[in-house]
Design an enzyme around this catalytic site. Structure first.
Site, PDB file in Angstrom:
ATOM      1  N   GLU A  14      -2.913  -9.992  -4.400  1.00 26.90           N
ATOM      2  CA  GLU A  14      -3.775  -8.669  -3.107  1.00 26.90           C
ATOM      3  C   GLU A  14      -3.342  -7.204  -3.368  1.00 26.90           C
ATOM      4  O   GLU A  14      -2.571  -6.963  -3.028  1.00 26.90           O
ATOM      5  CB  GLU A  14      -3.367  -9.854  -2.365  1.00 26.90           C
TER       6      GLU A  14
ATOM      7  N   LYS B 260       0.802   3.575  10.068  1.00 25.22           N
ATOM      8  CA  LYS B 260      -0.855   4.095   9.601  1.00 25.22           C
ATOM      9  C   LYS B 260      -1.903   3.890  10.647  1.00 25.22           C
ATOM     10  O   LYS B 260      -1.476   3.146  11.543  1.00 25.22           O
ATOM     11  CB  LYS B 260      -1.198   3.912   8.520  1.00 25.22           C
TER      12      LYS B 260
ATOM     13  N   LEU C  27      -5.784  -5.633  -0.502  1.00 23.52           N
ATOM     14  CA  LEU C  27      -6.179  -5.509   0.546  1.00 23.52           C
ATOM     15  C   LEU C  27      -5.442  -3.998   1.031  1.00 23.52           C
ATOM     16  O   LEU C  27      -4.174  -4.570   1.143  1.00 23.52           O
ATOM     17  CB  LEU C  27      -6.874  -6.320   1.333  1.00 23.52           C
TER      18      LEU C  27
ATOM     19  N   CYS D  83       4.163  -3.314   2.487  1.00 28.89           N
ATOM     20  CA  CYS D  83       3.903  -3.431   1.341  1.00 28.89           C
ATOM     21  C   CYS D  83       5.273  -2.601   0.796  1.00 28.89           C
ATOM     22  O   CYS D  83       5.524  -2.857  -0.107  1.00 28.89           O
ATOM     23  CB  CYS D  83       2.798  -3.441   0.805  1.00 28.89           C
TER      24      CYS D  83
ATOM     25  N   THR E 121       3.024 -11.030  -2.551  1.00 24.74           N
ATOM     26  CA  THR E 121       3.636 -10.290  -3.871  1.00 24.74           C
ATOM     27  C   THR E 121       4.307 -10.850  -3.778  1.00 24.74           C
ATOM     28  O   THR E 121       5.432 -11.407  -3.378  1.00 24.74           O
ATOM     29  CB  THR E 121       3.212  -8.879  -3.203  1.00 24.74           C
TER      30      THR E 121
HETATM   31  P1  NAD Z   1       2.766 -11.292   7.555  1.00 24.83           P
HETATM   32  O1  NAD Z   1       4.394 -11.608   7.630  1.00 24.83           O
HETATM   33  O2  NAD Z   1       1.899 -11.382   8.082  1.00 24.83           O
HETATM   34  O3  NAD Z   1       2.425 -13.259   6.952  1.00 24.83           O
HETATM   35  C1  NAD Z   1       2.668 -14.350   6.484  1.00 24.83           C
HETATM   36  C2  NAD Z   1       2.630 -15.434   7.651  1.00 24.83           C
HETATM   37  O4  NAD Z   1       3.485 -16.518   6.751  1.00 24.83           O
HETATM   38  C3  NAD Z   1       3.460 -15.563   8.547  1.00 24.83           C
HETATM   39  O5  NAD Z   1       1.953 -16.557   9.709  1.00 24.83           O
HETATM   40  C4  NAD Z   1       4.388 -16.450   8.616  1.00 24.83           C
HETATM   41  O6  NAD Z   1       4.507 -17.234   9.232  1.00 24.83           O
HETATM   42  C5  NAD Z   1       4.086 -18.010   7.745  1.00 24.83           C
HETATM   43  N1  NAD Z   1       4.473 -18.624   7.070  1.00 24.83           N
HETATM   44  C6  NAD Z   1       6.249 -18.222   6.313  1.00 24.83           C
HETATM   45  N2  NAD Z   1       6.185 -18.650   5.940  1.00 24.83           N
HETATM   46  C7  NAD Z   1       5.488 -20.305   5.624  1.00 24.83           C
HETATM   47  C8  NAD Z   1       5.988 -21.426   5.191  1.00 24.83           C
HETATM   48  N3  NAD Z   1       6.107 -21.678   4.267  1.00 24.83           N
HETATM   49  N4  NAD Z   1       4.609 -22.290   5.651  1.00 24.83           N
HETATM   50  C9  NAD Z   1       3.486 -21.599   6.867  1.00 24.83           C
HETATM   51  N5  NAD Z   1       3.293 -20.709   6.564  1.00 24.83           N
HETATM   52  C10 NAD Z   1       4.716 -19.821   6.502  1.00 24.83           C
HETATM   53  O7  NAD Z   1       2.421 -11.143   6.102  1.00 24.83           O
HETATM   54  P2  NAD Z   1       1.478 -10.415   5.044  1.00 24.83           P
HETATM   55  O8  NAD Z   1       1.000  -9.119   5.226  1.00 24.83           O
HETATM   56  O9  NAD Z   1       0.394 -11.358   5.531  1.00 24.83           O
HETATM   57  O10 NAD Z   1       1.943 -10.412   3.473  1.00 24.83           O
HETATM   58  C11 NAD Z   1       2.252 -11.337   2.557  1.00 24.83           C
HETATM   59  C12 NAD Z   1       2.262 -11.211   1.798  1.00 24.83           C
HETATM   60  O11 NAD Z   1       0.575 -10.575   1.129  1.00 24.83           O
HETATM   61  C13 NAD Z   1       3.256 -10.936   1.366  1.00 24.83           C
HETATM   62  O12 NAD Z   1       4.292 -10.911  -0.453  1.00 24.83           O
HETATM   63  C14 NAD Z   1       2.624  -9.232   0.868  1.00 24.83           C
HETATM   64  O13 NAD Z   1       3.584  -8.201   0.445  1.00 24.83           O
HETATM   65  C15 NAD Z   1       1.310  -9.206   0.487  1.00 24.83           C
HETATM   66  N6  NAD Z   1       0.308  -8.264   0.886  1.00 24.83           N
HETATM   67  C16 NAD Z   1      -0.211  -8.314   2.404  1.00 24.83           C
HETATM   68  C17 NAD Z   1      -0.852  -6.978   2.612  1.00 24.83           C
HETATM   69  C18 NAD Z   1      -0.958  -6.324   3.980  1.00 24.83           C
HETATM   70  O14 NAD Z   1      -1.734  -6.169   3.752  1.00 24.83           O
HETATM   71  N7  NAD Z   1      -0.150  -7.279   4.933  1.00 24.83           N
HETATM   72  C19 NAD Z   1      -1.519  -6.245   1.820  1.00 24.83           C
HETATM   73  C20 NAD Z   1      -1.295  -6.644   0.173  1.00 24.83           C
HETATM   74  C21 NAD Z   1      -0.365  -7.678   0.121  1.00 24.83           C
END
Ligand code: NAD
Length: 462
Positions: free
Chosen positions: A176, A345, A178, A285, A145
């Protein structure tokens, strides 16, 4: 870390070479956190060959052994199944991930910066590392995002770091939607797939990945796609803050917000979803995305007054929960407070911006001793909340408590022996932060019950 297209994973799963199974596309997923892992696993489950690349070595080692670093119902099974089938591997190496990849999914974190802006450092790093390894035409799909305009910014970064400047690449914004707790179901049953790109063949290539899911496809320009994600999250957060404001008015006037929400939600124009009053939203988020949208709006000369109110109401709800109990107890110094639920949650272990954290900090700052129980997140919580007593059951958290706060509505808390809870407590004060219990029944059982917007009066401390 060994793992690449065609190699098996080192975790003891039968290793079938990726080339020998029927692969649809070769996809590199950068970032294997909550969103990236669900994407990698689900893309593999649809028959694609997927390498999940993450810079976190410990995480990659766990994943290659079929161990999930996060709690997400149903995901472990899909990860293991696809590792076994040779369609899914994990690596810390961009070289391995990018080798032969036709599509690159960017799923890295985009946390809040100090002013509420989005911190794009991880996105930038991922873009640079990907760019340095583009040797054949590739479509880069951004699922993180990101602020409106980030797709264009990423394209510029990638162009600047290409090893051979003529290698074609295309950016597609693919927000995304989800939800943690139902990530697999949501990924496999999306309400819509949004693709933002100015390149029709790239849109076609990405849309093929999702074709079997049968979702509506919305193809638009990158900025509009990026905005759809922020607007959707801001709207959902607004719905919750709206019903919380209504809850507070209900409370002042003796109405019951649950019935009000039901009466509203049966109207199809409103819908019952995200109309549950309580201590408000949190997680990884909504807080960062609403803040980021307000920030972007402000720096572009707009006055995002509604978004600001939505955030303010949310912060106030947490304080309000604490105030309700302070009013009864007269203060928290030396008081024992049980907390049920730490995650933001149910059905996730995610503690990012969980209401529990600010509530526990408020209680501790006022001198309370906090005893907490959460079904899945206590190990993760220990670093973040070192000064609380971790209990092995909700009953143990209620022992000798002057009040119990229900913060996260895990199913486990809906079926408790409440007579036992009452008897274990020093004072039977119950703050139902998610309106899980029937107020009348709780009062009949002898609890001093406080819900959120449930119209109470005439109670006194036993
Ligand atoms: P997260 O922190 O759980 O995961 C991010 C991962 O990326 C980590 O494992 C980190 O080590 C890795 N990472 C970061 N920089 C990196 C790089 N340069 N190279 C390789 N790996 C790298 O985050 P998340 O909750 O999965 O969210 C990720 C994105 O998805 C965000 O932008 C979030 O807003 C979006 N998003 C998340 C959800 C959700 O439910 N968590 C839902 C919709 C959208």
């Amino acid at each position: 870390m060994r793992s690449s297209w065609g190699s098996g994973s080192p975790g003891g799963w039968p290793s079938e070479p990726l080339q020998e199974v029927a692969l649809t596309k070769r996809i590199c997923v950068i970032g294997t956190g909550y969103a990236g892992l669900a994407n990698a696993a689900c893309l593999a489950d649809l028959g694609n060959g997927v390498i999940g690349v993450d810079r976190d070595q410990a995480k990659i080692e766990q994943l290659n052994h079929g161990v999930l670093p996060i709690y997400e119902p149903g995901l472990a099974e899909i990860v293991r199944r696809n590792i076994q089938a040779g369609r899914l591997v994990f690596s810390t190496s961009y070289d391995e991930g990018m080798q032969d990849a036709e599509l690159v999914f960017v799923c890295v974190g985009t946390p809040s910066g100090v002013e509420g802006e989005t911190d794009l450092a991880d996105v930038e790093q991922a873009a640079i590392e990907v760019a340095k390894r583009i040797h054949q035409p590739v479509v880069i799909v951004n699922r993180s995002t990101v602020p409106i305009g980030t797709g264009d910014w990423m394209s510029d970064i990638i162009r600047d770091h290409l090893q051979s400047p003529d290698t074609p690449f295309t950016m597609v914004s693919n927000p995304e939607f989800l939800r943690e707790g139902s990530a697999v179901y949501d990924w496999m049953h999306p309400d819509r797939i949004v693709l933002g790109t100015t390149d029709p063949p790239a849109a076609e290539k990405v849309s093929q990945l999702y074709r079997s899911l049968g979702a509506e496809l919305i193809i638009t320009d990158p900025r509009t796609a990026e905005m759809i994600k922020y607007a959707a999250n801001a709207f959902l957060a607004s719905k919750i803050s709206f019903i919380n404001e209504i809850a507070n008015i209900c409370e002042a006037l003796g109405a019951d917000v649950r019935t009000v929400a039901h009466g509203m939600g049966t109207d199809q124009r409103i819908s019952p979803h995200f109309l549950e009053a309580g201590i408000g939203w949190g997680g990884s988020c909504f807080p960062k995305d609403v803040k980021a949208l307000a920030y972007i709006a402000a720096v572009h000369g707009q006055h995002p007054q509604m978004l600001r109110a939505v955030m303010e109401i949310n912060t106030d709800q947490r304080k309000r929960a604490v105030t309700k109990v302070r009013e009864i107890l007269g203060g928290f110094r030396g008081k024992v407070i049980g907390v049920w639920g730490l995650t933001f949650k149910p059905n996730t272990d995610d503690l990012r911006d969980a209401p529990s954290i600010s509530i526990i900090h408020m209680l501790q700052n006022e001198g309370a001793i906090v005893r907490a129980y959460d079904p899945v997140a206590m190990d993760k919580a220990r670093n973040m909340l070192p000064r609380i007593v971790y209990c092995d059951s909700p009953y143990s958290a209620a022992e000798d408590a002057d009040a119990v706060f229900l913060v996260t509505e895990w199913n486990e808390f809906k079926q408790l022996d409440m007579a036992r809870v009452r008897d274990l407590m020093r004072r039977p004060i119950l703050l139902d932060g998610r309106n899980v219990y029937d107020p009348q029944r709780m009062r009949e059982m002898g609890f001093i019950y406080r819900g959120m917007g449930r119209g109470y009066s005439g109670e006194s401390l036993r």
